[in-house]
Design a protein around this motif. Sequence first.
Motif, PDB file in Angstrom:
ATOM      1  N   ALA A  89       0.812  -1.217   0.000  1.00 36.74           N
ATOM      2  CA  ALA A  89       0.000   0.000   0.000  1.00 36.74           C
ATOM      3  C   ALA A  89       0.847   1.270   0.000  1.00 36.74           C
ATOM      4  CB  ALA A  89      -0.934   0.007   1.219  1.00 36.74           C
ATOM      5  N   THR A  90       2.060   1.187   0.502  1.00 40.40           N
ATOM      6  CA  THR A  90       2.947   2.349   0.583  1.00 40.40           C
ATOM      7  C   THR A  90       4.302   1.984   0.005  1.00 40.40           C
ATOM      8  OG1 THR A  90       1.848   3.052   2.629  1.00 40.40           O
ATOM      9  CG2 THR A  90       3.949   4.092   2.111  1.00 40.40           C
ATOM     10  N   GLU A  91       4.802   2.831  -0.876  1.00 38.80           N
ATOM     11  CA  GLU A  91       6.116   2.610  -1.472  1.00 38.80           C
ATOM     12  C   GLU A  91       7.148   3.534  -0.836  1.00 38.80           C
ATOM     13  OE1 GLU A  91       6.288   1.606  -5.820  1.00 38.80           O
ATOM     14  OE2 GLU A  91       4.394   2.710  -5.776  1.00 38.80           O
ATOM     15  N   LEU A  92       8.380   3.075  -0.858  1.00 42.08           N
ATOM     16  CA  LEU A  92       9.490   3.827  -0.297  1.00 42.08           C
ATOM     17  C   LEU A  92      10.150   4.656  -1.395  1.00 42.08           C
ATOM     18  CD1 LEU A  92      11.457   4.422   2.012  1.00 42.08           C
ATOM     19  CD2 LEU A  92      12.692   2.346   1.387  1.00 42.08           C
ATOM     20  N   LEU A  93      10.204   5.960  -1.181  1.00 38.41           N
ATOM     21  CA  LEU A  93      10.934   6.853  -2.069  1.00 38.41           C
ATOM     22  C   LEU A  93      12.245   7.210  -1.380  1.00 38.41           C
ATOM     23  CD1 LEU A  93      11.181   8.638  -4.567  1.00 38.41           C
ATOM     24  CD2 LEU A  93       9.837  10.381  -3.376  1.00 38.41           C
ATOM     25  N   ALA A  94      13.355   6.764  -1.963  1.00 43.05           N
ATOM     26  CA  ALA A  94      14.673   7.002  -1.380  1.00 43.05           C
ATOM     27  C   ALA A  94      15.149   8.395  -1.776  1.00 43.05           C
ATOM     28  CB  ALA A  94      15.657   5.940  -1.858  1.00 43.05           C
ATOM     29  N   GLN A 150      15.856  -1.134  -4.691  1.00 42.30           N
ATOM     30  CA  GLN A 150      15.171   0.157  -4.701  1.00 42.30           C
ATOM     31  C   GLN A 150      15.102   0.698  -6.127  1.00 42.30           C
ATOM     32  OE1 GLN A 150      13.565   1.629  -2.271  1.00 42.30           O
ATOM     33  NE2 GLN A 150      13.060   3.461  -3.428  1.00 42.30           N
ATOM     34  N   ARG A 151      13.962   1.241  -6.502  1.00 42.42           N
ATOM     35  CA  ARG A 151      13.805   1.754  -7.862  1.00 42.42           C
ATOM     36  C   ARG A 151      13.401   3.233  -7.911  1.00 42.42           C
ATOM     37  NH1 ARG A 151      16.397  -1.917  -8.474  1.00 42.42           N
ATOM     38  NH2 ARG A 151      16.220  -3.683  -9.934  1.00 42.42           N
ATOM     39  N   GLN A 152      12.804   3.756  -6.859  1.00 42.13           N
ATOM     40  CA  GLN A 152      12.302   5.130  -6.886  1.00 42.13           C
ATOM     41  C   GLN A 152      13.206   6.026  -6.038  1.00 42.13           C
ATOM     42  OE1 GLN A 152       8.144   5.806  -7.427  1.00 42.13           O
ATOM     43  NE2 GLN A 152       7.637   3.781  -6.649  1.00 42.13           N
ATOM     44  N   PHE A 153      13.685   7.092  -6.675  1.00 47.76           N
ATOM     45  CA  PHE A 153      14.642   7.985  -6.024  1.00 47.76           C
ATOM     46  C   PHE A 153      14.181   9.427  -6.154  1.00 47.76           C
ATOM     47  CE2 PHE A 153      16.928   4.146  -7.025  1.00 47.76           C
ATOM     48  CZ  PHE A 153      17.722   3.941  -5.908  1.00 47.76           C
ATOM     49  N   GLY A 154      14.323  10.191  -5.066  1.00 51.49           N
ATOM     50  CA  GLY A 154      13.916  11.583  -5.030  1.00 51.49           C
ATOM     51  C   GLY A 154      15.103  12.516  -4.961  1.00 51.49           C
ATOM     52  N   GLU A 155      15.111  13.529  -5.802  1.00 54.86           N
ATOM     53  CA  GLU A 155      16.196  14.509  -5.859  1.00 54.86           C
ATOM     54  C   GLU A 155      15.630  15.916  -5.709  1.00 54.86           C
ATOM     55  OE1 GLU A 155      19.601  14.250  -6.330  1.00 54.86           O
ATOM     56  OE2 GLU A 155      19.560  12.066  -6.139  1.00 54.86           O
ATOM     57  N   ASN A 156      16.395  16.780  -5.012  1.00 51.92           N
ATOM     58  CA  ASN A 156      15.986  18.166  -4.771  1.00 51.92           C
ATOM     59  C   ASN A 156      16.713  19.172  -5.640  1.00 51.92           C
ATOM     60  OD1 ASN A 156      15.276  16.671  -2.269  1.00 51.92           O
ATOM     61  ND2 ASN A 156      14.596  18.684  -1.572  1.00 51.92           N
ATOM     62  N   TYR A 157      17.912  18.852  -6.054  1.00 51.90           N
ATOM     63  CA  TYR A 157      18.784  19.809  -6.725  1.00 51.90           C
ATOM     64  C   TYR A 157      18.997  19.374  -8.163  1.00 51.90           C
ATOM     65  CZ  TYR A 157      19.553  20.599  -1.772  1.00 51.90           C
ATOM     66  OH  TYR A 157      19.354  20.819  -0.432  1.00 51.90           O
ATOM     67  N   LEU A 158      18.581  20.215  -9.099  1.00 52.37           N
ATOM     68  CA  LEU A 158      18.483  19.798 -10.491  1.00 52.37           C
ATOM     69  C   LEU A 158      19.830  19.425 -11.096  1.00 52.37           C
ATOM     70  CD1 LEU A 158      16.836  19.313 -13.012  1.00 52.37           C
ATOM     71  CD2 LEU A 158      17.037  21.761 -13.525  1.00 52.37           C
ATOM     72  N   GLN A 159      20.816  20.295 -11.013  1.00 52.29           N
ATOM     73  CA  GLN A 159      22.082  20.022 -11.689  1.00 52.29           C
ATOM     74  C   GLN A 159      22.728  18.755 -11.130  1.00 52.29           C
ATOM     75  OE1 GLN A 159      23.112  21.576 -14.437  1.00 52.29           O
ATOM     76  NE2 GLN A 159      24.626  19.930 -14.530  1.00 52.29           N
ATOM     77  N   GLU A 160      22.688  18.615  -9.815  1.00 50.50           N
ATOM     78  CA  GLU A 160      23.225  17.406  -9.180  1.00 50.50           C
ATOM     79  C   GLU A 160      22.490  16.169  -9.684  1.00 50.50           C
ATOM     80  OE1 GLU A 160      22.656  15.286  -4.896  1.00 50.50           O
ATOM     81  OE2 GLU A 160      22.999  17.449  -4.862  1.00 50.50           O
ATOM     82  N   ALA A 161      21.192  16.260  -9.795  1.00 47.54           N
ATOM     83  CA  ALA A 161      20.399  15.114 -10.239  1.00 47.54           C
ATOM     84  C   ALA A 161      20.714  14.748 -11.682  1.00 47.54           C
ATOM     85  CB  ALA A 161      18.908  15.419 -10.097  1.00 47.54           C
ATOM     86  N   LEU A 162      20.856  15.745 -12.545  1.00 53.37           N
ATOM     87  CA  LEU A 162      21.154  15.463 -13.947  1.00 53.37           C
ATOM     88  C   LEU A 162      22.508  14.762 -14.096  1.00 53.37           C
ATOM     89  CD1 LEU A 162      19.913  18.776 -15.608  1.00 53.37           C
ATOM     90  CD2 LEU A 162      18.723  16.568 -15.506  1.00 53.37           C
ATOM     91  N   GLU A 163      23.475  15.165 -13.296  1.00 48.91           N
ATOM     92  CA  GLU A 163      24.786  14.506 -13.341  1.00 48.91           C
ATOM     93  C   GLU A 163      24.670  13.048 -12.907  1.00 48.91           C
ATOM     94  OE1 GLU A 163      27.172  16.997 -10.884  1.00 48.91           O
ATOM     95  OE2 GLU A 163      27.187  18.661 -12.324  1.00 48.91           O
ATOM     96  N   ASP A 176      15.504   1.299 -15.432  1.00 51.08           N
ATOM     97  CA  ASP A 176      14.226   1.168 -14.737  1.00 51.08           C
ATOM     98  C   ASP A 176      14.141   2.034 -13.480  1.00 51.08           C
ATOM     99  OD1 ASP A 176      16.085  -0.325 -13.317  1.00 51.08           O
ATOM    100  OD2 ASP A 176      14.755  -2.037 -12.986  1.00 51.08           O
ATOM    101  N   ILE A 177      15.106   2.931 -13.279  1.00 52.51           N
ATOM    102  CA  ILE A 177      15.006   3.889 -12.183  1.00 52.51           C
ATOM    103  C   ILE A 177      13.852   4.854 -12.464  1.00 52.51           C
ATOM    104  CG2 ILE A 177      16.081   5.988 -11.271  1.00 52.51           C
ATOM    105  CD1 ILE A 177      18.593   4.592 -10.861  1.00 52.51           C
ATOM    106  N   VAL A 178      13.101   5.177 -11.420  1.00 52.82           N
ATOM    107  CA  VAL A 178      12.035   6.173 -11.506  1.00 52.82           C
ATOM    108  C   VAL A 178      12.517   7.402 -10.737  1.00 52.82           C
ATOM    109  CG1 VAL A 178       9.625   6.685 -10.993  1.00 52.82           C
ATOM    110  CG2 VAL A 178      10.296   4.353 -11.623  1.00 52.82           C
ATOM    111  N   TRP A 179      12.654   8.516 -11.452  1.00 58.25           N
ATOM    112  CA  TRP A 179      13.192   9.742 -10.863  1.00 58.25           C
ATOM    113  C   TRP A 179      12.064  10.690 -10.468  1.00 58.25           C
ATOM    114  CZ3 TRP A 179      18.110   9.832  -9.501  1.00 58.25           C
ATOM    115  CH2 TRP A 179      19.042   9.058 -10.189  1.00 58.25           C
ATOM    116  N   HIS A 180      12.114  11.127  -9.200  1.00 59.01           N
ATOM    117  CA  HIS A 180      11.147  12.073  -8.658  1.00 59.01           C
ATOM    118  C   HIS A 180      11.862  13.382  -8.334  1.00 59.01           C
ATOM    119  CE1 HIS A 180       7.978   8.966  -7.402  1.00 59.01           C
ATOM    120  NE2 HIS A 180       9.022   8.223  -7.758  1.00 59.01           N
ATOM    121  N   PHE A 181      11.357  14.500  -8.842  1.00 58.32           N
ATOM    122  CA  PHE A 181      11.877  15.797  -8.429  1.00 58.32           C
ATOM    123  C   PHE A 181      11.019  16.291  -7.277  1.00 58.32           C
ATOM    124  CE2 PHE A 181      12.668  20.339  -8.446  1.00 58.32           C
ATOM    125  CZ  PHE A 181      14.054  20.362  -8.573  1.00 58.32           C
ATOM    126  N   ILE A 182      11.646  16.518  -6.119  1.00 62.41           N
ATOM    127  CA  ILE A 182      10.880  16.837  -4.912  1.00 62.41           C
ATOM    128  C   ILE A 182      11.248  18.187  -4.311  1.00 62.41           C
ATOM    129  CG2 ILE A 182      10.504  14.401  -4.383  1.00 62.41           C
ATOM    130  CD1 ILE A 182      12.677  14.563  -2.271  1.00 62.41           C
TER     131      ILE A 182
END
Length: 238
Positions: A34-39, A57-70, A80-86
């Motif tokens: 019912a609940t998934e873990l967002l790392a 783990q497949r779902q990852f959350g990033e806050n900083y755009l340039q760091e995430a793009l790198e 199959d990584i699912v990227w979340h901008f948070i």
Amino acid sequence: MTDIALNESLGHAYDQARTRLRNALADAGRTQDATELLAVSKTKPAAMIRQAWQLGQRQFGENYLQEALEKQTELADLDDIVWHFIGPLQSNKTRAVAEYFDWVHSVDRLKIAQRLSEQRPAHLAPLNICLQVNISREESKAGVLPEALEELAKDVAALPHLRLRGLMAIPAPAEGLDAQRQPLAALREALTALQNALPEAPLDTLSMGMSDDLEAAVLEGATLVRLGTAIFGARQST
């Protein structure tokens, strides 16, 4: 720290986080899926994300755009990584977010949503959107106020390249389970109201709960909980 030690440390922390989530779901009488873990992997190196991926783990959350793009470039082989901008989202960052992320949790203005829709590449699936709600009405916090939520939700749901999925909030810190549950219950009730107002929208997501209030969030119906330090260790300064 050696790669072996890093793997062991991360593996132990990840197992503990998964166990905590399983126990919270059991205590809440909810199913284990019912609940998934967002790392939440902000400030952490791509090598640690790869190790978490190797643990399942497949779902990852990033806050900083340039760091995430790198990181995305370095991890491009993990398709199959699912990227979340948070994190907070300014107008000058919407194009890259629209192009390289699967989810955005921090939309609180129609202008930002419109730009994301316009800039989402046509060959990609619609961008999944959570509206950030300032559920505790803190002046220092981003987010739409509850009384303005329905109007914003209706406008965002009408945009062609977005899929409005639900709500996100970061409530004010509170001591004790009952106090933690109050704003989370309010967010759940807000989602229920939106489901009634927008029956055609796939509103199935409550992104709420972090390390300090995971149990309260699960009790109140969280479908995504955001854990960073509990998995990756103390955050590095940026």
